[in-house]
Design a protein around this motif. Structure first.
Motif, short mmCIF file in Angstrom:
data_model
loop_
_atom_site.label_atom_id
_atom_site.label_comp_id
_atom_site.label_asym_id
_atom_site.label_seq_id
_atom_site.Cartn_x
_atom_site.Cartn_y
_atom_site.Cartn_z
N LEU A 113 49.35 6.23 -25.87
CA LEU A 113 50.26 7.13 -26.59
C LEU A 113 50.49 8.41 -25.80
CD1 LEU A 113 51.87 7.95 -29.13
CD2 LEU A 113 49.72 8.78 -30.11
N ARG A 114 49.42 8.94 -25.26
CA ARG A 114 49.53 10.18 -24.49
C ARG A 114 50.41 9.99 -23.25
NH1 ARG A 114 44.72 14.27 -22.53
NH2 ARG A 114 45.83 15.22 -20.80
N VAL A 115 50.25 8.85 -22.57
CA VAL A 115 51.06 8.59 -21.38
C VAL A 115 52.54 8.57 -21.74
CG1 VAL A 115 51.68 6.81 -19.70
CG2 VAL A 115 49.28 7.37 -20.09
N GLY A 116 52.89 7.87 -22.82
CA GLY A 116 54.29 7.80 -23.22
C GLY A 116 54.85 9.14 -23.65
N LEU A 117 54.04 9.91 -24.36
CA LEU A 117 54.53 11.20 -24.87
C LEU A 117 54.70 12.23 -23.77
CD1 LEU A 117 52.49 11.55 -28.19
CD2 LEU A 117 54.89 10.94 -27.91
N ARG A 118 54.06 12.04 -22.64
CA ARG A 118 54.19 12.99 -21.54
C ARG A 118 55.39 12.67 -20.64
NH1 ARG A 118 48.48 13.76 -18.69
NH2 ARG A 118 49.53 15.58 -17.81
N MET A 119 56.04 11.55 -20.87
CA MET A 119 57.17 11.15 -20.03
C MET A 119 58.48 11.65 -20.63
SD MET A 119 56.27 7.30 -18.75
CE MET A 119 57.72 7.26 -17.68
N ARG A 120 59.32 12.19 -19.79
CA ARG A 120 60.65 12.62 -20.21
C ARG A 120 61.52 11.40 -20.50
NH1 ARG A 120 59.25 16.34 -16.23
NH2 ARG A 120 60.09 15.04 -14.57
N ARG A 121 62.42 11.55 -21.47
CA ARG A 121 63.40 10.52 -21.82
C ARG A 121 62.74 9.17 -22.14
NH1 ARG A 121 68.56 10.97 -21.11
NH2 ARG A 121 68.77 8.81 -20.41
N THR A 122 61.58 9.24 -22.77
CA THR A 122 60.87 8.03 -23.18
C THR A 122 60.50 8.14 -24.65
OG1 THR A 122 59.95 7.71 -20.95
CG2 THR A 122 58.85 6.57 -22.76
N LYS A 155 45.52 3.92 -20.92
CA LYS A 155 46.54 4.56 -20.08
C LYS A 155 47.02 3.58 -19.02
CE LYS A 155 44.42 9.13 -20.66
NZ LYS A 155 43.73 10.25 -19.99
N ASP A 156 46.10 2.80 -18.49
CA ASP A 156 46.45 1.80 -17.49
C ASP A 156 47.28 0.67 -18.09
OD1 ASP A 156 46.32 0.36 -14.95
OD2 ASP A 156 44.87 -0.94 -15.95
N VAL A 157 47.02 0.33 -19.35
CA VAL A 157 47.80 -0.73 -20.00
C VAL A 157 49.29 -0.39 -19.95
CG1 VAL A 157 48.28 -1.90 -22.18
CG2 VAL A 157 45.92 -1.48 -21.50
N LEU A 158 49.64 0.84 -20.35
CA LEU A 158 51.04 1.23 -20.34
C LEU A 158 51.54 1.48 -18.92
CD1 LEU A 158 53.66 1.88 -21.68
CD2 LEU A 158 52.81 4.17 -22.24
N ALA A 159 50.75 2.16 -18.09
CA ALA A 159 51.18 2.41 -16.71
C ALA A 159 51.44 1.09 -15.98
CB ALA A 159 50.14 3.24 -15.97
#
Length: 552
Positions: free
Chosen positions: A107-116, A222-226
């Motif tokens: 969740l944190r990885v996605g929320l830190r990305m612009r236009r995502t 974090k690696d799952v989403l990355a």
């Protein structure tokens, strides 16, 4: 149902979970009020307290336990996903480290990305906790939520609602990608995110499963989403040119940096690489989709966090060389520059020039700010071995390092170096192992997770929280060499304050007798154990009743 299929968690819509004004910034940095009206759910969300997922008497749901949910997920068609997770994130002697919900990491990885955009599918209590935590850490981004109940879960209507939600939000003017995450119950029930369209109106659709019974830690989530995003971007790159980065392209060969880092560290690494004719590439997880192409375009990948197994698989598929460890301390920096130079086919003369340009400064910084004292260290971020190396080179007597993350081939160099220095390294460490190390080695300072810090301070020993006070500091090159000394030495120098507090509160009592009493309370542990056995027996009886065959 299409326009009622997704809730924007921190919007001001009627009848749904609300947050204060601090969370009113949507993903594209415009006001949430500008979002289309059809992106908000009101009437179809279950009321608070309504049954979520499977009903309580059918043996499933959040309370079912990890083993039962894992078995249910495999029976529902999620075997392939769980088997891959077991390979990527092998567990240790215990089922799972004591850590936060792993989905917080992705969740944190996605929320830190612009236009995502981010959409969660899970039990309401889980979604509440995850969104609360994300906003506590300053996310200031919208979180989508597709609510469900027993009926929509069992009949497959939940998948239809998720699909409708994705179509509602797939606006290329606002988003490059939409991430949909299945939490425990939808994963166990086999909600098939893989059947979602891969792209809608030019917006990429990324569906991932992050169940607590399949992904051990939030660091690995974090690696799952990355990894899923890199896989998608690699497929796009194979089809043709992608979107150019928003900054001028570095003409030099670059090194992608894998794993979250202190913001100054990539800059420092870039300076370390300059004498070899190399540049620092993007940091993965990235902050924008187009950075994924640049990450895949790098010649070498530095696995700063060595447990990003899925991401490393994608880089290997793209033909990129992987180098473990990081430029921490004098020895670590020298070895890392040599390994990076060799992987990038840099001449020995340039490698030596890069080392000579920085090693004297690191040695000077380490000597100027020494650390004297015995330390035990533990955490769940994945950088614990790197921090331990830096502490050892600063002069600290480090006896134990515990990490919630697994042992991988890319942590081998750090492991061997620490073992040669007499440090015991425990992968997949549990709270019990961290506390046993504290009791055995009796350190002057314990660096650890929240429960470790609490327990250690109760004994009158100084302690520091790893994530906020240690991990959130520069570690690379000369900047990192002396970064820990001030906070660590100050903490060890505060022992007299703990002694003063212990003397002041002497006789107040501990445990069940904590406080000031006219009559000391009786220890009720026997009663609690008796009641716990009753609850356990009742749960076993309920499970047998559920599994018993039924007939006419």
């Amino acid at each position: 149902m299409a326009k009622d299929s997704v809730t924007l968690i921190n919007s001001r819509s009627k009848g749904e979970v609300r947050y204060d004004g601090a969370g009113e910034t949507s993903l594209n940095d415009t006001a949430v009020a500008s979002a289309p009206d059809n992106a908000v759910t009101t009437p179809d969300a279950p009321a608070q307290g309504a049954p979520v997922a499977a009903a309580a008497d059918d043996g499933s749901g959040c309370h079912a336990g990890a083993e039962k949910m894992r078995a249910q997920a495999k029976a529902s068609g999620a075997s392939e996903i769980l088997e891959q997770y077991e390979k990527d994130y092998p567990k240790g002697p215990h089922d799972q480290p004591q850590s936060m919900c792993p989905a917080f990491g992705s969740l944190r990885v996605g929320l830190r990305m612009r236009r995502t955009a981010t959409i969660l599918s899970g039990s309401a209590c889980c979604v509440y906790g995850l969104t609360f935590t994300s906003h506590f850490y300053g996310a200031r981004r919208t979180v989508g939520y597709v609510p469900f109940n027993s009926e929509t879960l069992v009949t497959g209507k939940l998948f239809e609602d998720i699909r409708d939600a994705v179509y509602d939000m797939a606006d290329p003017a606002n988003y490059d990608a939409i991430v949909i995450t299945n939490l425990c119950v939808p994963t166990a029930s086999g909600v098939p995110l893989r059947l979602l369209p891969k792209e809608i109106n030019g917006v990429r659709i990324i569906g991932i499963d992050v169940p607590g019974f399949g992904v051990p830690t939030h660091a690995e989530a974090k690696d799952v989403l990355a990894g899923a995003m890199l896989n998608y971007a690699r497929t796009e790159a194979a089809r043709g040119p992608g979107q150019a980065p928003d900054r001028p392209r570095d003409e030099r060969p670059t090194v992608t940096l894998l794993g979250e880092m202190f913001p100054a560290d990539p800059v420092v690494i870039g300076r370390l690489l300059e004498p070899m004719g190399l540049g620092a590439g993007p940091v993965v997880p990235t902050r924008e989709w187009r950075e994924l192409y640049a990450a895949l375009d790098s010649q070498v990948v530095g696995a700063i966090h060595p447990f990003y197994t899925a991401s490393i698989r994608e880089f290997k598929a793209a033909g990129r060389a992987i180098v473990g460890s990081a430029p921490v301390g004098r020895d670590g920096t020298a070895a890392w520059l040599e390994a990076i130079g060799a992987a990038a086919n840099v001449s020995n003369a340039k490698i030596e020039a890069a080392k000579q340009a920085v090693l004297p400064a690191i040695e000077g910084a380490l000597k100027a700010k020494p650390i004297k004292g015995r330390i035990t260290l533990s955490g769940y971020e994945g950088s614990e071995l790197l921090v331990a190396r830096l502490l050892v080179e600063s002069g600290a007597d480090v006896r134990y390092v515990g990490t919630a993350c697994p042992k991988t081939p890319w942590s081998a160099d750090d492991l061997e170096w620490l073992k040669a220095k007499g440090v015991h390294v425990q992968f997949r460490a549990s709270l019990e192992q961290d506390m046993a190390a504290f009791r055995e080695f009796k350190p002057d300072l314990a660096i650890g997770t929240t429960p470790v810090v609490q327990a250690v301070k109760e004994t009158g020993t100084p302690s520091l929280y790893f994530t906020n006070l240690i991990s959130a500091r520069p570690r690379m090159g000369p900047a990192g060499a002396g970064s820990l000394a001030e906070v660590v030495n100050a903490a060890m120098g505060s022992k007299h304050r703990f002694d003063t507090m212990r003397d002041f509160f002497e006789g107040v009592g501990t445990g069940h007798a904590a406080g000031v009493w006219e009559d000391t309370p009786e220890d009720s542990r026997t009663f609690r154990m008796k009641e716990a056995r009753k609850r356990f027996s009742a749960e076993k009886a309920r499970e047998k009743a559920i599994e018993a065959p039924t007939g006419c």
